[in-house]
Design a protein around this motif. Structure first.
Motif, PDB file in Angstrom:
ATOM      1  N   SER A 130     -16.459  86.923-165.947  1.00  0.00           N
ATOM      2  CA  SER A 130     -15.723  87.290-164.733  1.00  0.00           C
ATOM      3  C   SER A 130     -16.380  86.689-163.497  1.00  0.00           C
ATOM      4  CB  SER A 130     -15.669  88.811-164.576  1.00  0.00           C
ATOM      5  OG  SER A 130     -14.954  89.391-165.615  1.00  0.00           O
ATOM      6  N   SER A 131     -17.696  86.736-163.445  1.00  0.00           N
ATOM      7  CA  SER A 131     -18.423  86.175-162.297  1.00  0.00           C
ATOM      8  C   SER A 131     -18.220  84.674-162.201  1.00  0.00           C
ATOM      9  CB  SER A 131     -19.911  86.491-162.406  1.00  0.00           C
ATOM     10  OG  SER A 131     -20.118  87.878-162.361  1.00  0.00           O
ATOM     11  N   ARG A 132     -18.276  83.993-163.325  1.00  0.00           N
ATOM     12  CA  ARG A 132     -18.057  82.537-163.326  1.00  0.00           C
ATOM     13  C   ARG A 132     -16.650  82.193-162.868  1.00  0.00           C
ATOM     14  NH1 ARG A 132     -20.938  81.092-169.103  1.00  0.00           N
ATOM     15  NH2 ARG A 132     -23.064  80.993-168.295  1.00  0.00           N
ATOM     16  N   LEU A 133     -15.681  82.926-163.368  1.00  0.00           N
ATOM     17  CA  LEU A 133     -14.298  82.680-162.976  1.00  0.00           C
ATOM     18  C   LEU A 133     -14.081  83.031-161.509  1.00  0.00           C
ATOM     19  CD1 LEU A 133     -11.687  81.605-164.082  1.00  0.00           C
ATOM     20  CD2 LEU A 133     -11.155  83.878-164.921  1.00  0.00           C
ATOM     21  N   PHE A 134     -14.722  84.082-161.039  1.00  0.00           N
ATOM     22  CA  PHE A 134     -14.624  84.461-159.628  1.00  0.00           C
ATOM     23  C   PHE A 134     -15.137  83.326-158.732  1.00  0.00           C
ATOM     24  CE2 PHE A 134     -16.527  86.551-155.845  1.00  0.00           C
ATOM     25  CZ  PHE A 134     -15.359  87.035-155.286  1.00  0.00           C
ATOM     26  N   GLU A 135     -16.240  82.711-159.114  1.00  0.00           N
ATOM     27  CA  GLU A 135     -16.776  81.580-158.348  1.00  0.00           C
ATOM     28  C   GLU A 135     -15.769  80.433-158.287  1.00  0.00           C
ATOM     29  OE1 GLU A 135     -20.624  80.224-159.600  1.00  0.00           O
ATOM     30  OE2 GLU A 135     -21.417  82.265-159.651  1.00  0.00           O
ATOM     31  N   GLU A 136     -15.144  80.129-159.407  1.00  0.00           N
ATOM     32  CA  GLU A 136     -14.153  79.044-159.456  1.00  0.00           C
ATOM     33  C   GLU A 136     -12.943  79.358-158.565  1.00  0.00           C
ATOM     34  OE1 GLU A 136     -14.177  76.142-161.168  1.00  0.00           O
ATOM     35  OE2 GLU A 136     -15.873  76.417-162.501  1.00  0.00           O
ATOM     36  N   VAL A 137     -12.461  80.593-158.659  1.00  0.00           N
ATOM     37  CA  VAL A 137     -11.291  80.987-157.861  1.00  0.00           C
ATOM     38  C   VAL A 137     -11.634  80.975-156.375  1.00  0.00           C
ATOM     39  CG1 VAL A 137      -9.732  82.913-157.340  1.00  0.00           C
ATOM     40  CG2 VAL A 137     -10.149  82.254-159.713  1.00  0.00           C
ATOM     41  N   CYS A 138     -12.814  81.454-156.019  1.00  0.00           N
ATOM     42  CA  CYS A 138     -13.223  81.428-154.611  1.00  0.00           C
ATOM     43  C   CYS A 138     -13.321  80.003-154.089  1.00  0.00           C
ATOM     44  CB  CYS A 138     -14.554  82.149-154.426  1.00  0.00           C
ATOM     45  SG  CYS A 138     -14.371  83.939-154.511  1.00  0.00           S
ATOM     46  N   ALA A 139     -13.823  79.101-154.908  1.00  0.00           N
ATOM     47  CA  ALA A 139     -13.903  77.694-154.505  1.00  0.00           C
ATOM     48  C   ALA A 139     -12.501  77.137-154.243  1.00  0.00           C
ATOM     49  CB  ALA A 139     -14.619  76.878-155.571  1.00  0.00           C
TER      50      ALA A 139
END
Length: 123
Positions: A105-114
């Protein structure tokens, strides 16, 4: 694991993908949380992470559509951003006590925020 079987078909149908991709990721993360207690020999968590990797590729490829609201989506009608958006869900999942789901979830959150920051920069 059914998503793996229909992966090619789903990625070609952009309307269905727009309507169901965020919900598929949501449910895959939920399954990953439930797989926390499975025996490692089953490989359930590894397989779910593989499915999540495919879904993430689709998300990155279709981000322009997913940023916009779509009332036909069963979940996250607002898209990626906003108080009801998918990014907020990922942020909430990044504090779950289930280690593997929290990491993904944290990794995907970083991608979505980018993606969202990139969109703001373009405006």
């Amino acid at each position: 694991f059914a998503i793996g079987a229909c992966y090619r078909q789903l990625r070609e149908d952009t309307d269905s993908l727009d309507e169901s991709l965020l919900e598929l990721i949501h449910n895959t993360l939920l399954a990953l949380r439930l797989a926390q207690d499975d025996a490692p020999a089953l490989g359930t968590a590894d397989q779910l992470c593989g499915v999540l990797a495919h879904l993430k590729k689709m998300l990155l490829r279709t981000a322009d559509r997913l940023r916009r609201a779509n009332p036909r989506r069963p979940m996250y009608k607002a898209g990626l951003d906003g108080p009801e958006g998918f990014a907020r869900y990922l942020l909430a999942q990044s504090v779950t006590p289930h280690a593997r789901a929290r990491l993904e979830s944290s990794r995907l959150f970083e991608e979505v925020c980018a993606l969202l920051v990139e969109e703001q920069a373009v405006r």
